[in-house]
Design an enzyme around this catalytic site. Structure first.
Site, PDB file in Angstrom:
ATOM      1  N   HIS A  55       2.768   5.993  70.120  1.00 53.24           N
ATOM      2  CA  HIS A  55       3.853   6.535  70.928  1.00 53.24           C
ATOM      3  C   HIS A  55       4.245   5.484  71.968  1.00 53.24           C
ATOM      4  O   HIS A  55       3.425   4.641  72.363  1.00 53.24           O
ATOM      5  CB  HIS A  55       3.406   7.803  71.648  1.00 53.24           C
ATOM      6  CG  HIS A  55       3.195   8.972  70.746  1.00 53.24           C
ATOM      7  ND1 HIS A  55       3.092  10.258  71.228  1.00 53.24           N
ATOM      8  CD2 HIS A  55       3.062   9.060  69.392  1.00 53.24           C
ATOM      9  CE1 HIS A  55       2.915  11.088  70.217  1.00 53.24           C
ATOM     10  NE2 HIS A  55       2.885  10.379  69.091  1.00 53.24           N
ATOM     11  N   GLU A  57       4.591   5.628  75.137  1.00 50.64           N
ATOM     12  CA  GLU A  57       3.729   5.617  76.323  1.00 50.64           C
ATOM     13  C   GLU A  57       2.422   4.888  76.052  1.00 50.64           C
ATOM     14  O   GLU A  57       1.968   4.090  76.886  1.00 50.64           O
ATOM     15  CB  GLU A  57       3.396   7.053  76.773  1.00 50.64           C
ATOM     16  CG  GLU A  57       4.588   7.894  77.089  1.00 50.64           C
ATOM     17  CD  GLU A  57       5.040   8.790  75.945  1.00 50.64           C
ATOM     18  OE1 GLU A  57       5.393   9.950  76.202  1.00 50.64           O
ATOM     19  OE2 GLU A  57       5.044   8.315  74.781  1.00 50.64           O
ATOM     20  N   CYS A  85       3.517  13.951  75.411  1.00 54.01           N
ATOM     21  CA  CYS A  85       2.714  14.909  74.652  1.00 54.01           C
ATOM     22  C   CYS A  85       1.317  14.973  75.285  1.00 54.01           C
ATOM     23  O   CYS A  85       0.984  14.158  76.162  1.00 54.01           O
ATOM     24  CB  CYS A  85       2.627  14.467  73.190  1.00 54.01           C
ATOM     25  SG  CYS A  85       1.571  13.028  72.927  1.00 54.01           S
ATOM     26  N   CYS A  88      -0.583  11.557  75.181  1.00 54.99           N
ATOM     27  CA  CYS A  88      -0.075  10.568  76.127  1.00 54.99           C
ATOM     28  C   CYS A  88      -0.355  10.988  77.569  1.00 54.99           C
ATOM     29  O   CYS A  88      -0.677  10.146  78.413  1.00 54.99           O
ATOM     30  CB  CYS A  88       1.410  10.347  75.899  1.00 54.99           C
ATOM     31  SG  CYS A  88       1.769   9.553  74.307  1.00 54.99           S
TER      32      CYS A  88
END
Length: 151
Positions: A55, A57, A85, A88
């Protein structure tokens, strides 16, 4: 609705648009130090890397940690185009980021202000300051457009 974008959030949107152009979900993230200097910028790369943890992040946090040669990003801030999410959000806490700024909320998959609300849990070791809604309309439109094209 929402607040105006900062320069770091504008850079996160650039990373999000680049991710979308690569066929990734258009999410971008930028880590800045206490002076506002960009330490890392990334967009989603889960498909490209065949890695469900890639992801935006996570990639930005890894890059910033490498730049500082530290597993902690104390006095650093993360700007991301979508509410993180749970995975993260946990990484943000473990990295000890000072502040989290996000654009669009994610009622289905978010882990900060939706879903498990990780920072509200008593087991959470570090709670960054959280500011949502920065560039929210633009982020929502970017995501809607991406998914509309794939239907």
């Amino acid at each position: 609705m929402g607040f105006p974008k900062s320069e770091p959030m504008a850079a996160a949107f650039e990373a999000a648009r680049a991710a979308g152009a690569r066929g990734e979900v258009p999410v971008g993230a930028v880590v800045v130090d206490s002076r506002g200097a960009v330490l890392a910028a990334a967009g989603n790369r889960t498909r490209e890397l065949n890695d469900p943890t890639a992801h935006a992040e996570m990639l930005a946090i890894r890059e910033a940690c490498a730049a500082l040669a530290s597993e902690r990003l104390i006095d650093c801030d993360l700007h991301v185009t979508l509410e993180p999410c749970p995975m993260c959000a946990a990484a943000i806490g473990f990295a000890r980021l000072r502040r989290l700024y996000y654009a669009a909320p994610d009622p289905k998959g978010g882990g900060v202000d939706h879903g498990p609300r990780l920072y509200a849990q008593p087991t959470c070791h570090h709670r960054p300051e959280v500011y949502g809604g920065i560039g929210e309309a633009e982020a929502a439109a970017l995501l809607r457009g991406f998914f509309r094209e794939r239907r």
